[in-house]
Design a protein around this motif. Structure first.
Motif, mmCIF file in Angstrom:
data_model
loop_
_atom_site.group_PDB
_atom_site.id
_atom_site.type_symbol
_atom_site.label_atom_id
_atom_site.label_comp_id
_atom_site.label_asym_id
_atom_site.label_seq_id
_atom_site.Cartn_x
_atom_site.Cartn_y
_atom_site.Cartn_z
ATOM 1 N N THR A 32 13.179 46.507 -5.801
ATOM 2 C CA THR A 32 11.994 45.745 -5.411
ATOM 3 C C THR A 32 11.318 45.190 -6.661
ATOM 4 N N SER A 33 10.394 44.261 -6.439
ATOM 5 C CA SER A 33 9.634 43.715 -7.556
ATOM 6 C C SER A 33 8.873 44.819 -8.283
ATOM 7 N N GLU A 34 8.301 45.731 -7.532
ATOM 8 C CA GLU A 34 7.550 46.835 -8.131
ATOM 9 C C GLU A 34 8.450 47.687 -9.019
ATOM 10 N N GLU A 35 9.662 47.969 -8.538
ATOM 11 C CA GLU A 35 10.597 48.779 -9.326
ATOM 12 C C GLU A 35 11.016 48.055 -10.598
ATOM 13 N N LEU A 36 11.208 46.744 -10.517
ATOM 14 C CA LEU A 36 11.600 45.980 -11.704
ATOM 15 C C LEU A 36 10.477 45.924 -12.727
ATOM 16 N N HIS A 37 9.252 45.748 -12.254
ATOM 17 C CA HIS A 37 8.116 45.754 -13.182
ATOM 18 C C HIS A 37 7.989 47.110 -13.878
ATOM 19 N N LYS A 38 8.257 48.164 -13.128
ATOM 20 C CA LYS A 38 8.178 49.498 -13.720
ATOM 21 C C LYS A 38 9.270 49.690 -14.773
ATOM 22 N N ALA A 39 10.475 49.200 -14.477
ATOM 23 C CA ALA A 39 11.605 49.370 -15.403
ATOM 24 C C ALA A 39 11.461 48.509 -16.652
ATOM 25 N N LEU A 40 10.903 47.318 -16.506
ATOM 26 C CA LEU A 40 10.861 46.379 -17.620
ATOM 27 C C LEU A 40 9.492 46.270 -18.286
ATOM 28 N N GLY A 41 8.460 46.698 -17.594
ATOM 29 C CA GLY A 41 7.104 46.468 -18.069
ATOM 30 C C GLY A 41 6.579 47.497 -19.046
ATOM 31 N N GLY A 42 5.276 47.682 -19.038
ATOM 32 C CA GLY A 42 4.620 48.562 -19.995
ATOM 33 C C GLY A 42 3.891 47.754 -21.043
ATOM 34 N N PRO A 43 3.192 48.408 -21.937
ATOM 35 C CA PRO A 43 2.438 47.703 -22.978
ATOM 36 C C PRO A 43 3.362 47.050 -23.997
ATOM 37 N N LEU A 44 2.852 46.028 -24.671
ATOM 38 C CA LEU A 44 3.607 45.385 -25.739
ATOM 39 C C LEU A 44 3.918 46.409 -26.829
ATOM 40 N N PRO A 45 5.191 46.547 -27.234
ATOM 41 C CA PRO A 45 5.523 47.525 -28.276
ATOM 42 C C PRO A 45 4.769 47.248 -29.574
ATOM 43 N N THR A 46 4.321 48.295 -30.202
ATOM 44 C CA THR A 46 3.579 48.148 -31.460
ATOM 45 C C THR A 46 4.488 48.247 -32.675
ATOM 46 N N ALA A 47 5.715 48.720 -32.466
ATOM 47 C CA ALA A 47 6.650 48.887 -33.584
ATOM 48 C C ALA A 47 8.036 48.411 -33.148
ATOM 49 N N PRO A 48 8.911 48.122 -34.098
ATOM 50 C CA PRO A 48 10.258 47.665 -33.756
ATOM 51 C C PRO A 48 11.047 48.733 -32.988
ATOM 52 N N THR A 49 12.018 48.253 -32.230
ATOM 53 C CA THR A 49 12.954 49.120 -31.517
ATOM 54 C C THR A 49 14.363 48.764 -31.974
ATOM 55 N N GLU A 50 15.214 49.742 -32.066
ATOM 56 C CA GLU A 50 16.598 49.512 -32.455
ATOM 57 C C GLU A 50 17.231 48.476 -31.525
ATOM 58 N N PRO A 51 17.812 47.367 -32.072
ATOM 59 C CA PRO A 51 18.346 46.303 -31.231
ATOM 60 C C PRO A 51 19.356 46.781 -30.188
ATOM 61 N N ARG A 52 20.250 47.715 -30.568
ATOM 62 C CA ARG A 52 21.220 48.178 -29.579
ATOM 63 C C ARG A 52 20.513 48.891 -28.429
ATOM 64 N N ASP A 53 19.477 49.630 -28.729
ATOM 65 C CA ASP A 53 18.718 50.310 -27.682
ATOM 66 C C ASP A 53 18.007 49.307 -26.779
ATOM 67 N N VAL A 54 17.519 48.232 -27.381
ATOM 68 C CA VAL A 54 16.865 47.194 -26.577
ATOM 69 C C VAL A 54 17.838 46.610 -25.556
ATOM 70 N N ILE A 55 19.064 46.315 -26.012
ATOM 71 C CA ILE A 55 20.067 45.732 -25.119
ATOM 72 C C ILE A 55 20.432 46.715 -24.012
ATOM 73 N N ALA A 56 20.599 47.971 -24.363
ATOM 74 C CA ALA A 56 20.945 48.985 -23.360
ATOM 75 C C ALA A 56 19.816 49.138 -22.336
ATOM 76 N N GLN A 57 18.585 49.203 -22.836
ATOM 77 C CA GLN A 57 17.443 49.354 -21.928
ATOM 78 C C GLN A 57 17.259 48.114 -21.047
ATOM 79 N N LEU A 58 17.473 46.942 -21.636
ATOM 80 C CA LEU A 58 17.371 45.706 -20.864
ATOM 81 C C LEU A 58 18.403 45.685 -19.737
ATOM 82 N N ALA A 59 19.647 45.988 -20.079
ATOM 83 C CA ALA A 59 20.719 45.971 -19.080
ATOM 84 C C ALA A 59 20.439 46.959 -17.954
ATOM 85 N N GLU A 60 19.989 48.146 -18.299
ATOM 86 C CA GLU A 60 19.678 49.149 -17.286
ATOM 87 C C GLU A 60 18.468 48.734 -16.451
ATOM 88 N N GLY A 61 17.502 48.085 -17.098
ATOM 89 C CA GLY A 61 16.291 47.692 -16.391
ATOM 90 C C GLY A 61 16.516 46.598 -15.371
#
Length: 457
Positions: A32-61
């Motif tokens: 659902t839209s609510e589930e997608l917002h929960k998986a992808l949303g949250g506050p703007l990150p304040t620090a960098p994230t490891e690029p490979r982790d970003v891709i993995a989290q994006l794909a899962e989200g």
């Protein structure tokens, strides 16, 4: 040292897994839209994230929110899929990251587009002088073709739209079928002509322009543009192009053809007669991300009058390096300035498939659309259209039941079709456009539709 391998290998592994699972995947989003917002949303990150982790989290989200439009059992919106060569070339296009507006900014991008353009003109059987622009989709292809038309019909009336705009210009009449695609109206709004310039032309039961109605509506003088259609978005019907062009040109009108998917019928020995006279038009719009099965976004505008095309689109600036050694600058043929080299995936698709490979996709999709119609008709389902291309329009009794069946099929997940309204009646629209679709996909989908119908009765 920059770690390219980590995120790119993660992306490759995720992509190949997704593609490998596509034939058996549920055809529809699972979140659902609510589930997608929960998986992808949250506050703007304040620090960098490891690029490979970003891709993995994006794909899962996004995983459960994807509409698997590349599936062989996706029959909505006339979406194509992506052939292996086109997809791989698209990845490389992103990696090379060329700004393909100028030859000087990307010699390879410009030449690849130029070669692909010449191949497309030959493939469609259009005049050799035809210019080609690589745009985002049929919306911008219609916009660009109609911009060239606007420029030329006003020029012939003694008005320079580039210098003087439209205030005080001779009025332009746009004659278009009553079942035209909405991108025509939207393009006319973008062009400042407004939709009140449209003279709706009566159509037959399949949505084809009635030539006698067009003849009576055309005037003997004044700027006029006729918009013809090759592939009605609901029925697949094709306007009588030769008759339209002959009649329009006698009255001095420009003929623009909206051929988002239907223009590809010109490639097929079996279907080419449907587009007889297509070479007589003045401009054409089509999509590579439909029947050529190139990744989004990939539209095509073609124009038999390169000078009008360039006059409507070209731009000059002192800081740009243009017309270098007479080479083609792509920005002269489309409304974008900075743009990706979207002609490269088109080039790869054309080279990988060749004329016979493209014709095979078109012919197979047509045959499978006929198979769809025959199988559903045999079970008492009403088929509303003549299946001339890849579109099948069906109805289940009344409007209410038809809409319930469409919703049920989308929720069930075996296949995905869209609903529509055709000449005042609700219908299910089935579009067969994917290069991977086979008889098993059709038969399995027919059974799913019939199960949903029985459950709703």
């Amino acid at each position: 040292m920059v770690d390219w391998e980590g995120p790119l290998s993660e992306a490759y592994e995720r992509a190949t897994k997704y593609l490998g699972e596509l034939p058996d995947r549920r055809v529809g989003p699972r979140a659902t839209s609510e589930e997608l917002h929960k998986a992808l949303g949250g506050p703007l990150p304040t620090a960098p994230t490891e690029p490979r982790d970003v891709i993995a989290q994006l794909a899962e989200g996004v995983e459960d929110g994807l509409l698997p439009s590349g599936s062989g059992r996706f029959f909505g919106f006339v979406f194509g899929g992506a052939t292996p060569a086109a997809l791989a070339a698209d990845w490389l296009t992103t990696t090379w990251d060329q700004n393909a507006g100028l030859y000087a900014a990307s010699p390879a991008g410009a030449v690849a587009e130029d070669v692909a353009a010449r191949w497309l003109v030959e493939l469609f059987g259009l005049p050799g002088v035809t210019s080609v622009g690589f745009v985002t989709g049929a919306q911008m292809a219609n916009f660009t073709g109609l911009a060239a038309a606007r420029h030329d019909v006003l020029r012939r009336a003694g008005w320079d739209a580039n210098l003087d705009g439209l205030i005080g210009a001779p009025p332009i009449r746009v004659l278009a079928g009553a079942e035209r695609h909405d991108t025509i109206d939207r393009a006319l709004r973008f062009l400042g002509l407004g939709t009140n310039c449209i003279v709706p032309i009566a159509v037959d039961g399949q949505g084809r322009i009635r030539v006698e109605a067009l003849e009576s509506a055309l005037e003997d003088e004044g700027p006029q543009i006729v918009c013809a259609q090759v592939g009605n978005v609901n029925t697949g019907a094709i306007d009588p192009i030769r008759e339209i062009c002959d009649l329009a040109h006698q009255r001095g009108a420009w003929v623009h053809v909206d051929g988002a998917f239907g223009l590809w019928a010109a490639v097929s020995d079996e279907l080419r007669s449907l587009v007889d006279g297509i070479d007589l038009a003045d401009s054409w719009a089509s999509d590579a991300h439909k029947w050529l099965n190139v990744p989004y976004d990939s539209g095509l505008v073609l124009c038999a009058h390169p000078e009008a095309h360039r006059a409507a689109m070209s731009i000059r600036a002192a800081y740009l390096i243009q017309d270098e050694n007479g080479e083609r600058d792509p920005l002269d043929y489309n409304p974008e300035f900075s743009r990706r080299a979207r002609g490269i995936p088109v080039y790869a698709a054309l080279r990988a498939l060749g004329r016979s490979g493209i014709a095979e996709i078109v012919d197979r999709c047509h045959a499978l659309a006929v198979r769809f119609a025959d199988a559903l008709r045999a079970e008492g389902v009403e088929v509303l259209n003549e299946v001339v291309l890849n579109q099948v329009l069906v109805r289940f009794g009344d409007d209410e039941l038809t809409r319930r069946v469409v919703d049920a099929v989308q929720q069930e997940g075996t296949c995905w079709m869209s609903g529509t309204t055709w000449q005042g009646r609700a219908a299910m629209r089935i579009s067969v456009s994917n290069w991977t679709t086979d008889e098993f996909d059709v038969d399995r989908s027919v059974q799913a539709i019939l199960r949903c119908l029985r459950a709703q009765q």
